[in-house]
Scaffold this active site. Structure first.
Site, PDB file in Angstrom:
ATOM      1  CG  ASN A  72      -6.559  -0.856   1.706  1.00  8.92           C
ATOM      2  OD1 ASN A  72      -5.872  -0.267   0.872  1.00  8.92           O
ATOM      3  ND2 ASN A  72      -6.032  -1.553   2.697  1.00  8.92           N
ATOM      4  CB  CYS A  91      -0.927   0.013   1.211  1.00  5.99           C
ATOM      5  SG  CYS A  91      -2.045  -1.384   1.239  1.00  5.99           S
ATOM      6  CG  HIS A 108      -3.124   3.257   3.434  1.00  7.48           C
ATOM      7  ND1 HIS A 108      -3.517   3.126   2.121  1.00  7.48           N
ATOM      8  CD2 HIS A 108      -3.218   2.005   3.975  1.00  7.48           C
ATOM      9  CE1 HIS A 108      -3.829   1.865   1.887  1.00  7.48           C
ATOM     10  NE2 HIS A 108      -3.661   1.172   2.990  1.00  7.48           N
TER      11      HIS A 108
HETATM   12  O1  UT7 Z   1      -3.573  -1.684   3.786  1.00  2.00           O
HETATM   13  C1  UT7 Z   1      -2.708  -2.111   4.799  1.00  2.00           C
HETATM   14  C2  UT7 Z   1      -3.158  -1.585   6.052  1.00  2.00           C
HETATM   15  N1  UT7 Z   1      -4.381  -2.252   6.472  1.00  2.00           N
HETATM   16  C3  UT7 Z   1      -4.650  -2.277   7.724  1.00  2.00           C
HETATM   17  O2  UT7 Z   1      -3.872  -1.769   8.470  1.00  2.00           O
HETATM   18  C4  UT7 Z   1      -5.880  -2.985   8.198  1.00  2.00           C
HETATM   19  C5  UT7 Z   1      -5.812  -3.084   9.689  1.00  2.00           C
HETATM   20  N2  UT7 Z   1      -6.868  -3.791  10.338  1.00  2.00           N
HETATM   21  C6  UT7 Z   1      -8.178  -3.445  10.328  1.00  2.00           C
HETATM   22  O3  UT7 Z   1      -8.586  -2.541   9.638  1.00  2.00           O
HETATM   23  C7  UT7 Z   1      -9.097  -4.175  11.252  1.00  2.00           C
HETATM   24  O4  UT7 Z   1      -8.361  -4.956  12.146  1.00  2.00           O
HETATM   25  C8  UT7 Z   1     -10.148  -5.086  10.530  1.00  2.00           C
HETATM   26  C9  UT7 Z   1     -11.185  -4.216   9.842  1.00  2.00           C
HETATM   27  C10 UT7 Z   1      -9.438  -5.973   9.520  1.00  2.00           C
HETATM   28  C11 UT7 Z   1     -10.856  -5.952  11.541  1.00  2.00           C
HETATM   29  O5  UT7 Z   1     -11.448  -5.160  12.561  1.00  2.00           O
HETATM   30  P1  UT7 Z   1     -11.265  -5.546  14.109  1.00  2.00           P
HETATM   31  O6  UT7 Z   1     -12.072  -4.595  14.881  1.00  2.00           O
HETATM   32  O7  UT7 Z   1      -9.796  -5.602  14.368  1.00  2.00           O
HETATM   33  O8  UT7 Z   1     -11.972  -6.961  14.154  1.00  2.00           O
HETATM   34  P2  UT7 Z   1     -11.354  -8.339  14.652  1.00  2.00           P
HETATM   35  O9  UT7 Z   1     -10.333  -8.830  13.693  1.00  2.00           O
HETATM   36  O10 UT7 Z   1     -10.939  -8.159  16.048  1.00  2.00           O
HETATM   37  O11 UT7 Z   1     -12.604  -9.303  14.541  1.00  2.00           O
HETATM   38  C12 UT7 Z   1     -13.722  -9.106  15.381  1.00  2.00           C
HETATM   39  C13 UT7 Z   1     -14.798 -10.129  15.056  1.00  2.00           C
HETATM   40  C14 UT7 Z   1     -14.298 -11.560  14.848  1.00  2.00           C
HETATM   41  O12 UT7 Z   1     -15.231 -12.410  15.461  1.00  2.00           O
HETATM   42  P3  UT7 Z   1     -14.913 -13.103  16.871  1.00  2.00           P
HETATM   43  O13 UT7 Z   1     -13.665 -13.910  16.632  1.00  2.00           O
HETATM   44  O14 UT7 Z   1     -14.693 -11.965  17.832  1.00  2.00           O
HETATM   45  O15 UT7 Z   1     -16.135 -13.893  17.141  1.00  2.00           O
HETATM   46  C15 UT7 Z   1     -14.373 -11.742  13.360  1.00  2.00           C
HETATM   47  O16 UT7 Z   1     -14.623 -13.065  12.989  1.00  2.00           O
HETATM   48  O17 UT7 Z   1     -15.472  -9.761  13.849  1.00  2.00           O
HETATM   49  C16 UT7 Z   1     -15.542 -10.892  12.985  1.00  2.00           C
HETATM   50  N3  UT7 Z   1     -15.512 -10.424  11.608  1.00  2.00           N
HETATM   51  C17 UT7 Z   1     -16.611 -10.078  10.921  1.00  2.00           C
HETATM   52  N4  UT7 Z   1     -17.930 -10.063  11.258  1.00  2.00           N
HETATM   53  C18 UT7 Z   1     -18.792  -9.626  10.329  1.00  2.00           C
HETATM   54  C19 UT7 Z   1     -14.435 -10.237  10.825  1.00  2.00           C
HETATM   55  N5  UT7 Z   1     -14.815  -9.773   9.625  1.00  2.00           N
HETATM   56  C20 UT7 Z   1     -16.173  -9.662   9.659  1.00  2.00           C
HETATM   57  C21 UT7 Z   1     -17.133  -9.222   8.734  1.00  2.00           C
HETATM   58  N6  UT7 Z   1     -18.422  -9.224   9.118  1.00  2.00           N
HETATM   59  N7  UT7 Z   1     -16.806  -8.809   7.498  1.00  2.00           N
END
Ligand code: UT7
Length: 330
Positions: free
Chosen positions: A287, A115, A257
């Site tokens: 993104n 990115c 970004h």
């Molecule tokens: O381009 C390079 C730079 N990119 C980044 O830096 C991205 C960085 N990361 C993020 O933007 C975030 O971490 C995400 C958007 C990817 C994820 O958000 P989060 O608040 O960190 O969620 P999480 O990974 O802690 O997941 C929370 C829950 C999980 O369920 P459990 O395990 O708590 O039951 C996931 O399975 O949300 C669940 N989950 C979803 N639920 C509904 C993950 N994706 C989805 C989804 N819809 N699309």
């Protein structure tokens, strides 16, 4: 003697087709509510059938050339930053050269920096211009991210979109806009936070007829990456500001970004930068990786949000890990 790097023109392109959160609700177990609150993304653009990385790059490059008042035959170098090239070879930069008819360009190459591709590309252009001030370097960040998205993986498929951002950099010209400074960073020890193509490349090549596995696509340790993104972009922003005797208050438009609205908000908070000065389009495009800050810059200029004399700061972060900052003065 130090050679100025002028920004002769910028441009961007996003495909027409929109993929909304409700469209994604039909594909994976997710909801508009989850995507909106966790990422700020409402919709993203996706390339049409047959539309490849070089096609998107071509459109953005065409706009940048038009805004610079230049013809493609004036380009001397072409750099395309992407992790989603049309092919391994020929490079997307060579395809862009051919499609543009930039027959006098003496060099065309792809650049892979996740990115951070656009900021890496601008810095590389500065280096070229320092050696050959009469160069006209086309820098494009172009991505069909959706070609590397597993649309069965809800953790990643809601995050990415397609598009391209372009700039033309030269050591000569009547433009006021210039690259004041740029800083790049890399930390390969954290590469496992955002791998793409673990399968299907030289480390684990596919054999003829083998089924494509999920490790061919983008994978992400989201939570960890989030922390590194905020910290890395905040530190680099402070570094480039400090190096140039500036504070965030001196910046007229801050373009981070566009990966996640929560990352942007956390970064702005850490830097005490009012959100009114932060350019945000992650809600509309998601993104777009190497295209992200290039699209945002092109859009901000097109919308008249960058006035003469304005200081604009780009900061990007992505796979590698890589991060980069570019300070511009218009
Ligand atoms: O381009 C390079 C730079 N990119 C980044 O830096 C991205 C960085 N990361 C993020 O933007 C975030 O971490 C995400 C958007 C990817 C994820 O958000 P989060 O608040 O960190 O969620 P999480 O990974 O802690 O997941 C929370 C829950 C999980 O369920 P459990 O395990 O708590 O039951 C996931 O399975 O949300 C669940 N989950 C979803 N639920 C509904 C993950 N994706 C989805 C989804 N819809 N699309």
């Amino acid at each position: 003697m130090y050679t100025q790097s002028y920004l002769l023109g910028v441009g961007y392109y996003v495909p027409e087709r929109i993929l909304s959160n409700s469209d994604l609700e039909q594909l994976v177990e997710t909801s508009d509510e989850w995507i909106t609150t966790r990422t700020g993304i409402k919709e993203r653009r996706i390339a049409g059938t047959g539309q490849s990385c070089s096609d998107l790059a071509l459109n953005a490059a065409g706009k940048a050339l038009q805004n610079a008042g230049m013809g493609a035959d004036q380009l001397t170098h072409i750099l395309v930053a992407t992790f989603t090239p049309d092919y391994c070879e020929p490079t997307t930069a060579c395809l862009v050269q051919s499609k543009l008819g930039a027959s006098r360009a003496m060099m065309a190459m792809d650049l892979a920096a996740g990115c951070s591709g656009y900021t890496y590309g601008l810095d590389t252009a500065r280096g070229i211009v320092a050696v050959r001030p009469d160069s006209a370097v086309l820098v494009v960040g172009s991505e069909v991210c959706t070609s590397k998205v597993n649309f069965q993986d809800r953790n990643t498929c809601v995050l990415f979109g397609d598009g391209a951002g372009a700039a033309i950099v030269s050591g000569q010209g009547s433009s006021q806009a210039r690259i004041v400074d740029s800083l790049l960073r890399a930390d390969g020890s954290l590469g496992d936070l955002l791998p793409v193509g673990i399968e299907g490349n030289s480390a684990r090549p596919y054999t003829l007829g083998q089924q494509v596995g999920e490790e061919y696509f983008i994978q992400m340790k989201g939570r960890e990456l989030f922390r590194h993104a905020v910290r890395g972009m905040a530190e680099l922003t402070l570094d480039i500001l400090g190096k140039n005797g500036l504070s965030i208050a001196d910046i007229d438009l801050f373009i981070p970004h566009q990966a996640n609205m929560r990352i942007i908000e956390a970064l702005a908070k850490k830097l005490a930068c009012p959100l009114e000065k932060v350019y945000i389009n992650v809600d509309r495009y998601g993104n777009t990786s190497a295209a992200s800050v290039g699209i945002a810059l092109g859009e901000a200029v097109e919308l008249g949000q960058v006035k003469t004399g304005a200081k604009v700061l780009l900061v990007s972060f992505g796979a590698g890990l890589t991060w980069g900052a570019t300070l511009l003065q218009f």
